[in-house]
Design a protein around this motif. Structure first.
Motif, PDB file in Angstrom:
ATOM      1  N   ARG A   4       2.056  13.370   9.532  1.00 15.29           N
ATOM      2  CA  ARG A   4       1.688  13.401  10.956  1.00 15.29           C
ATOM      3  C   ARG A   4       0.195  13.678  11.133  1.00 15.29           C
ATOM      4  O   ARG A   4      -0.476  13.047  11.956  1.00 15.29           O
ATOM      5  N   GLU A   5      -0.318  14.630  10.365  1.00 16.08           N
ATOM      6  CA  GLU A   5      -1.745  14.947  10.481  1.00 16.08           C
ATOM      7  C   GLU A   5      -2.588  13.781   9.988  1.00 16.08           C
ATOM      8  O   GLU A   5      -3.626  13.454  10.579  1.00 16.08           O
ATOM      9  N   GLY A   6      -2.152  13.127   8.921  1.00 15.35           N
ATOM     10  CA  GLY A   6      -2.868  11.960   8.430  1.00 15.35           C
ATOM     11  C   GLY A   6      -2.908  10.841   9.458  1.00 15.35           C
ATOM     12  O   GLY A   6      -3.926  10.170   9.638  1.00 15.35           O
ATOM     13  N   VAL A   7      -1.788  10.634  10.143  1.00 13.91           N
ATOM     14  CA  VAL A   7      -1.721   9.625  11.197  1.00 13.91           C
ATOM     15  C   VAL A   7      -2.668   9.981  12.336  1.00 13.91           C
ATOM     16  O   VAL A   7      -3.398   9.123  12.852  1.00 13.91           O
ATOM     17  N   ARG A   8      -2.667  11.255  12.738  1.00 13.23           N
ATOM     18  CA  ARG A   8      -3.548  11.682  13.834  1.00 13.23           C
ATOM     19  C   ARG A   8      -5.009  11.424  13.483  1.00 13.23           C
ATOM     20  O   ARG A   8      -5.769  10.887  14.311  1.00 13.23           O
ATOM     21  N   GLU A   9      -5.415  11.790  12.270  1.00 12.80           N
ATOM     22  CA  GLU A   9      -6.801  11.578  11.854  1.00 12.80           C
ATOM     23  C   GLU A   9      -7.133  10.093  11.774  1.00 12.80           C
ATOM     24  O   GLU A   9      -8.232   9.664  12.146  1.00 12.80           O
ATOM     25  N   TRP A  10      -6.174   9.300  11.278  1.00 12.10           N
ATOM     26  CA  TRP A  10      -6.409   7.856  11.159  1.00 12.10           C
ATOM     27  C   TRP A  10      -6.586   7.204  12.524  1.00 12.10           C
ATOM     28  O   TRP A  10      -7.493   6.391  12.730  1.00 12.10           O
ATOM     29  N   VAL A  11      -5.727   7.561  13.473  1.00  8.80           N
ATOM     30  CA  VAL A  11      -5.818   6.994  14.825  1.00  8.80           C
ATOM     31  C   VAL A  11      -7.138   7.376  15.471  1.00  8.80           C
ATOM     32  O   VAL A  11      -7.801   6.560  16.125  1.00  8.80           O
ATOM     33  N   THR A  12      -7.559   8.628  15.276  1.00  8.23           N
ATOM     34  CA  THR A  12      -8.830   9.084  15.843  1.00  8.23           C
ATOM     35  C   THR A  12      -9.991   8.275  15.278  1.00  8.23           C
ATOM     36  O   THR A  12     -10.883   7.846  16.018  1.00  8.23           O
ATOM     37  N   GLU A  29       5.354   6.132  17.189  1.00  7.79           N
ATOM     38  CA  GLU A  29       5.557   7.213  18.146  1.00  7.79           C
ATOM     39  C   GLU A  29       4.330   7.404  19.030  1.00  7.79           C
ATOM     40  O   GLU A  29       4.407   8.044  20.077  1.00  7.79           O
ATOM     41  N   THR A  30       3.197   6.893  18.583  1.00 10.15           N
ATOM     42  CA  THR A  30       2.003   6.874  19.425  1.00 10.15           C
ATOM     43  C   THR A  30       2.055   5.572  20.226  1.00 10.15           C
ATOM     44  O   THR A  30       3.044   4.870  20.231  1.00 10.15           O
ATOM     45  N   GLN A  37       7.485   3.487   4.694  1.00 10.79           N
ATOM     46  CA  GLN A  37       7.666   3.101   6.090  1.00 10.79           C
ATOM     47  C   GLN A  37       7.576   4.284   7.050  1.00 10.79           C
ATOM     48  O   GLN A  37       7.436   4.090   8.258  1.00 10.79           O
ATOM     49  N   ARG A  38       7.675   5.515   6.539  1.00 13.27           N
ATOM     50  CA  ARG A  38       7.664   6.668   7.437  1.00 13.27           C
ATOM     51  C   ARG A  38       6.390   6.726   8.267  1.00 13.27           C
ATOM     52  O   ARG A  38       6.427   7.053   9.457  1.00 13.27           O
ATOM     53  N   LYS A  39       5.263   6.391   7.673  1.00  9.79           N
ATOM     54  CA  LYS A  39       4.008   6.433   8.412  1.00  9.79           C
ATOM     55  C   LYS A  39       3.991   5.372   9.518  1.00  9.79           C
ATOM     56  O   LYS A  39       3.421   5.591  10.581  1.00  9.79           O
ATOM     57  N   ILE A  40       4.637   4.253   9.274  1.00 10.63           N
ATOM     58  CA  ILE A  40       4.756   3.234  10.316  1.00 10.63           C
ATOM     59  C   ILE A  40       5.580   3.781  11.478  1.00 10.63           C
ATOM     60  O   ILE A  40       5.247   3.580  12.652  1.00 10.63           O
ATOM     61  N   VAL A  60       0.842  -1.184   0.000  1.00 13.67           N
ATOM     62  CA  VAL A  60       0.000   0.000   0.000  1.00 13.67           C
ATOM     63  C   VAL A  60       0.879   1.236   0.000  1.00 13.67           C
ATOM     64  O   VAL A  60       1.844   1.330   0.755  1.00 13.67           O
ATOM     65  N   SER A  61       0.548   2.225  -0.868  1.00 13.38           N
ATOM     66  CA  SER A  61       1.359   3.446  -0.932  1.00 13.38           C
ATOM     67  C   SER A  61       1.300   4.188   0.401  1.00 13.38           C
ATOM     68  O   SER A  61       2.319   4.480   1.020  1.00 13.38           O
ATOM     69  N   TYR A  62       0.101   4.529   0.832  1.00 13.90           N
ATOM     70  CA  TYR A  62      -0.080   5.210   2.117  1.00 13.90           C
ATOM     71  C   TYR A  62      -1.205   4.509   2.863  1.00 13.90           C
ATOM     72  O   TYR A  62      -2.284   4.316   2.318  1.00 13.90           O
ATOM     73  N   VAL A  63      -0.942   4.157   4.098  1.00 13.36           N
ATOM     74  CA  VAL A  63      -1.936   3.414   4.864  1.00 13.36           C
ATOM     75  C   VAL A  63      -2.974   4.328   5.477  1.00 13.36           C
ATOM     76  O   VAL A  63      -4.001   3.874   5.965  1.00 13.36           O
TER      77      VAL A  63
END
Length: 200
Positions: free
Chosen positions: A87-95, A135-136, A127-130, A57-60
């Motif tokens: 970082r913002e994409g990760v925050r929204e995804w986790v939420t 970090e969370t 892998q950066r998004k991983i 997957v390009s971006y998870v």
């Protein structure tokens, strides 16, 4: 593919003694796996999401909503994102995946206490998004590692409802790689066991 992967992860949890609920509906949202297990210290609770694409997957996570509005970028755009966007994409995804109020309420009703937040993945290109997710307090697990444990680890239970699927997954590499026709193996991408083990 996603359903099969969820069943394998559920089998992995069940063999460890967890009571599981798969595919819990929460309004328009869904929780892949909820698992609880009594221990001497209380109830151990786990919330596990599963992403099991065979093709990397390009971006998870999706492009951040603000970026979509400003640039017109598609939700699942593969365009390179800078670190702030990631970082913002990760925050929204986790939420959305773990911290949605309705999901938190349901978990509290099922079992008050601390729920782990875990994500099982297979193939990811960036892998950066991983790294940002690590970090969370999200625990990242790899699907091939879970399959390997199902093959070689001693569990509390010998098997549960997902045992036939797990047996099939573990049997296929041995059976297919034992085929006498090397050209057929090559056609299927099974010249050695690594093809299937990598895919899973």
């Amino acid at each position: 593919m996603a359903l099969f992967a969820e069943k394998l992860v559920e089998e992995w949890l069940s063999r460890q003694g967890y009571f599981t609920i798969r595919g819990t509906k929460v309004g328009v949202h869904e929780i892949d796996l909820l698992a609880i297990r009594p221990t001497t210290d209380g109830i151990e609770c786990r919330n596990t999401e599963v992403q099991a694409s065979v093709i990397p997957v390009s971006y998870v996570t999706k492009a951040p909503k603000e970026v979509q509005l400003k640039t017109g970028r598609a939700v699942s755009s593969a365009k390179t994102r800078d670190d702030d966007e990631l970082r913002e994409g990760v925050r929204e995804w986790v939420t959305k995946k773990f911290d949605h109020p309705k999901k938190e309420k349901l978990r509290r009703l099922l079992a008050p206490g601390n729920w782990s937040r875990e994500w099982v993945i297979n193939a990811v290109r960036h892998q950066r998004k991983i790294e940002l997710l690590r970090e969370t307090d999200i625990t990242i697990r790899r699907l091939p590692s879970i399959v390997a444990e199902l093959k070689g680890r001693d569990f509390l239970l010998d098997g549960a409802a997902g045992t036939p699927l797990a047996d099939l997954v573990l049997l296929l590499p041995r059976q297919l790689c034992a085929m006498p026709n090397p050209s057929l193996q090559g056609t299927l991408g099974l010249a050695n066991n690594s093809a299937i083990s990598h895919t899973w």
